[in-house]
Design a protein around this motif. Structure first.
Motif, mmCIF file in Angstrom:
data_model
loop_
_atom_site.group_PDB
_atom_site.id
_atom_site.type_symbol
_atom_site.label_atom_id
_atom_site.label_comp_id
_atom_site.label_asym_id
_atom_site.label_seq_id
_atom_site.Cartn_x
_atom_site.Cartn_y
_atom_site.Cartn_z
ATOM 1 N N LYS A 99 -5.208 -5.088 0.136
ATOM 2 C CA LYS A 99 -5.404 -4.123 -0.940
ATOM 3 C C LYS A 99 -6.791 -3.496 -0.806
ATOM 4 O O LYS A 99 -7.701 -4.119 -0.238
ATOM 5 C CB LYS A 99 -5.306 -4.833 -2.289
ATOM 6 C CG LYS A 99 -4.024 -5.598 -2.515
ATOM 7 C CD LYS A 99 -4.075 -6.355 -3.837
ATOM 8 C CE LYS A 99 -2.805 -7.154 -4.071
ATOM 9 N NZ LYS A 99 -2.853 -7.911 -5.360
ATOM 10 N N PRO A 100 -6.988 -2.316 -1.349
ATOM 11 C CA PRO A 100 -8.326 -1.704 -1.289
ATOM 12 C C PRO A 100 -9.415 -2.610 -1.875
ATOM 13 O O PRO A 100 -10.549 -2.597 -1.373
ATOM 14 C CB PRO A 100 -8.156 -0.423 -2.102
ATOM 15 C CG PRO A 100 -6.714 -0.060 -1.913
ATOM 16 C CD PRO A 100 -5.987 -1.383 -1.886
ATOM 17 N N GLU A 101 -9.081 -3.394 -2.879
ATOM 18 C CA GLU A 101 -10.084 -4.276 -3.477
ATOM 19 C C GLU A 101 -10.452 -5.457 -2.577
ATOM 20 O O GLU A 101 -11.357 -6.231 -2.912
ATOM 21 C CB GLU A 101 -9.607 -4.789 -4.845
ATOM 22 C CG GLU A 101 -8.217 -5.403 -4.850
ATOM 23 C CD GLU A 101 -7.148 -4.405 -5.290
ATOM 24 O OE1 GLU A 101 -7.193 -3.230 -4.835
ATOM 25 O OE2 GLU A 101 -6.252 -4.822 -6.071
ATOM 26 N N ASP A 102 -9.776 -5.620 -1.452
ATOM 27 C CA ASP A 102 -10.158 -6.637 -0.477
ATOM 28 C C ASP A 102 -11.286 -6.152 0.435
ATOM 29 O O ASP A 102 -11.803 -6.926 1.248
ATOM 30 C CB ASP A 102 -8.961 -7.034 0.395
ATOM 31 C CG ASP A 102 -7.865 -7.736 -0.386
ATOM 32 O OD1 ASP A 102 -6.683 -7.455 -0.122
ATOM 33 O OD2 ASP A 102 -8.195 -8.570 -1.261
ATOM 34 N N VAL A 147 -14.427 -5.606 6.634
ATOM 35 C CA VAL A 147 -13.015 -5.288 6.437
ATOM 36 C C VAL A 147 -12.936 -4.149 5.437
ATOM 37 O O VAL A 147 -13.475 -4.245 4.331
ATOM 38 C CB VAL A 147 -12.235 -6.510 5.914
ATOM 39 C CG1 VAL A 147 -10.814 -6.108 5.512
ATOM 40 C CG2 VAL A 147 -12.204 -7.603 6.967
ATOM 41 N N THR A 148 -12.284 -3.069 5.840
ATOM 42 C CA THR A 148 -12.116 -1.915 4.975
ATOM 43 C C THR A 148 -10.629 -1.603 4.836
ATOM 44 O O THR A 148 -9.944 -1.423 5.846
ATOM 45 C CB THR A 148 -12.852 -0.687 5.526
ATOM 46 O OG1 THR A 148 -14.239 -0.999 5.687
ATOM 47 C CG2 THR A 148 -12.708 0.493 4.577
ATOM 48 N N VAL A 149 -10.154 -1.559 3.604
ATOM 49 C CA VAL A 149 -8.745 -1.292 3.334
ATOM 50 C C VAL A 149 -8.649 0.056 2.632
ATOM 51 O O VAL A 149 -9.183 0.234 1.539
ATOM 52 C CB VAL A 149 -8.119 -2.393 2.476
ATOM 53 C CG1 VAL A 149 -6.620 -2.137 2.299
ATOM 54 C CG2 VAL A 149 -8.359 -3.760 3.097
ATOM 55 N N SER A 150 -7.965 0.976 3.264
ATOM 56 C CA SER A 150 -7.818 2.314 2.692
ATOM 57 C C SER A 150 -6.533 2.403 1.870
ATOM 58 O O SER A 150 -5.537 1.766 2.173
ATOM 59 C CB SER A 150 -7.805 3.363 3.796
ATOM 60 O OG SER A 150 -6.685 3.172 4.641
ATOM 61 N N SER A 151 -6.593 3.244 0.841
ATOM 62 C CA SER A 151 -5.430 3.386 -0.050
ATOM 63 C C SER A 151 -4.501 4.494 0.410
ATOM 64 O O SER A 151 -4.804 5.239 1.316
ATOM 65 C CB SER A 151 -5.892 3.653 -1.477
ATOM 66 O OG SER A 151 -6.696 4.814 -1.505
#
Length: 122
Positions: A87-90, A118-122
Protein backbone atom coordinates in the motif's frame (compact mmCIF):
# COMPACT_ATOMS: atom_id res chain seq x y z
CA UNK A 1 30.38 -7.57 15.67
CA UNK A 2 27.77 -8.04 12.96
CA UNK A 3 27.46 -5.97 9.80
CA UNK A 4 24.08 -5.82 8.07
CA UNK A 5 23.33 -4.83 4.48
CA UNK A 6 19.77 -4.57 3.15
CA UNK A 7 18.74 -4.95 -0.46
CA UNK A 8 15.62 -5.45 -2.55
CA UNK A 9 13.92 -2.10 -2.11
CA UNK A 10 12.52 -0.11 -4.99
CA UNK A 11 9.45 1.42 -6.58
CA UNK A 12 6.34 -0.72 -6.90
CA UNK A 13 2.68 -0.09 -7.63
CA UNK A 14 0.04 -0.57 -4.98
CA UNK A 15 -0.93 -4.20 -4.74
CA UNK A 16 2.50 -5.36 -5.81
CA UNK A 17 5.18 -7.31 -3.96
CA UNK A 18 8.80 -6.94 -2.95
CA UNK A 19 11.19 -9.14 -1.04
CA UNK A 20 13.78 -7.43 1.09
CA UNK A 21 16.98 -9.20 2.08
CA UNK A 22 19.34 -8.44 4.93
CA UNK A 23 22.75 -10.06 4.56
CA UNK A 24 24.91 -10.36 7.65
CA UNK A 25 28.64 -10.67 7.96
CA UNK A 26 30.76 -11.10 11.03
CA UNK A 27 30.35 -13.45 13.93
CA UNK A 28 27.27 -14.76 15.58
CA UNK A 29 24.45 -14.04 13.15
CA UNK A 30 22.67 -17.29 13.94
CA UNK A 31 22.63 -16.46 17.64
CA UNK A 32 20.79 -13.16 17.19
CA UNK A 33 17.13 -12.39 16.88
CA UNK A 34 16.41 -10.20 13.88
CA UNK A 35 13.97 -7.41 13.33
CA UNK A 36 12.70 -5.24 10.51
CA UNK A 37 11.77 -1.62 11.14
CA UNK A 38 10.68 1.20 8.87
CA UNK A 39 10.70 4.96 8.99
CA UNK A 40 8.72 7.27 6.77
CA UNK A 41 9.62 10.96 6.37
CA UNK A 42 8.56 12.96 9.38
CA UNK A 43 7.53 9.87 11.33
CA UNK A 44 9.07 7.82 14.09
CA UNK A 45 10.71 4.49 13.46
CA UNK A 46 8.08 1.75 13.40
CA UNK A 47 8.38 -1.94 14.20
CA UNK A 48 7.47 -4.22 11.29
CA UNK A 49 8.48 -7.81 12.11
CA UNK A 50 10.82 -9.89 14.25
CA UNK A 51 12.10 -13.45 14.25
CA UNK A 52 13.93 -15.53 16.83
CA UNK A 53 17.49 -16.76 16.36
CA UNK A 54 16.29 -20.20 15.25
CA UNK A 55 13.40 -18.97 13.14
CA UNK A 56 10.92 -20.95 15.21
CA UNK A 57 9.13 -17.83 16.44
CA UNK A 58 8.13 -14.80 14.42
CA UNK A 59 5.58 -12.03 14.55
CA UNK A 60 4.56 -8.94 12.63
CA UNK A 61 2.92 -5.66 13.51
CA UNK A 62 -0.83 -5.31 13.15
CA UNK A 63 -0.34 -2.83 10.29
CA UNK A 64 1.31 -5.48 8.08
CA UNK A 65 -0.17 -8.68 9.47
CA UNK A 66 -1.33 -11.02 6.73
CA UNK A 67 0.66 -9.11 4.09
CA UNK A 68 4.30 -9.29 5.26
CA UNK A 69 6.29 -12.37 6.29
CA UNK A 70 9.68 -12.49 7.97
CA UNK A 71 11.98 -15.48 7.55
CA UNK A 72 15.65 -16.31 7.88
CA UNK A 73 18.23 -18.69 6.48
CA UNK A 74 21.07 -19.09 8.97
CA UNK A 75 23.12 -21.08 6.48
CA UNK A 76 23.14 -18.01 4.25
CA UNK A 77 23.35 -15.45 7.09
CA UNK A 78 20.31 -13.73 5.65
CA UNK A 79 16.93 -12.58 6.89
CA UNK A 80 14.08 -11.77 4.53
CA UNK A 81 10.94 -9.68 4.52
CA UNK A 82 8.38 -10.75 1.95
CA UNK A 83 5.96 -7.90 1.36
CA UNK A 84 2.72 -8.55 -0.52
CA UNK A 85 -0.32 -6.40 -1.24
CA UNK A 86 1.74 -3.28 -0.76
CA UNK A 87 0.00 0.00 0.00
CA UNK A 88 1.18 3.60 -0.43
CA UNK A 89 1.35 3.90 3.36
CA UNK A 90 4.05 1.20 3.36
CA UNK A 91 6.42 3.71 1.76
CA UNK A 92 9.44 4.11 4.03
CA UNK A 93 13.09 3.27 4.55
CA UNK A 94 13.25 -0.31 5.79
CA UNK A 95 16.08 -1.36 8.07
CA UNK A 96 17.06 -4.68 9.59
CA UNK A 97 18.53 -5.05 13.04
CA UNK A 98 20.13 -7.76 15.17
CA UNK A 99 19.77 -8.21 18.91
CA UNK A 100 19.55 -10.70 21.74
CA UNK A 101 15.75 -10.93 21.76
CA UNK A 102 13.00 -10.54 19.20
CA UNK A 103 11.26 -7.39 20.29
CA UNK A 104 9.25 -4.46 19.05
CA UNK A 105 11.51 -1.93 20.81
CA UNK A 106 14.30 -0.76 18.47
CA UNK A 107 16.50 0.29 21.38
CA UNK A 108 16.97 -3.38 22.28
CA UNK A 109 18.78 -4.17 19.04
CA UNK A 110 22.56 -3.94 18.85
CA UNK A 111 23.33 -3.75 15.14
CA UNK A 112 21.62 -1.97 12.28
CA UNK A 113 21.84 -1.88 8.53
CA UNK A 114 21.82 1.34 6.51
CA UNK A 115 18.30 0.78 5.19
CA UNK A 116 16.67 0.36 1.80
CA UNK A 117 13.99 2.60 0.33
CA UNK A 118 10.59 1.16 -0.52
CA UNK A 119 8.21 3.39 -2.45
CA UNK A 120 4.66 2.29 -3.24
CA UNK A 121 2.80 4.33 -5.82
CA UNK A 122 -0.98 4.60 -5.92
Amino acid sequence: QVQLVESGGGLVQAGGSLRLSCAASGRGFSSYAMGWFRQAPGKEREFVAAISWSGSSAYTSDSVKGRFTISRDNAKNTVYLQMNSLKPEDTAVYSCAAGPLQHTNPSLYYYWGQGTQVTVSS
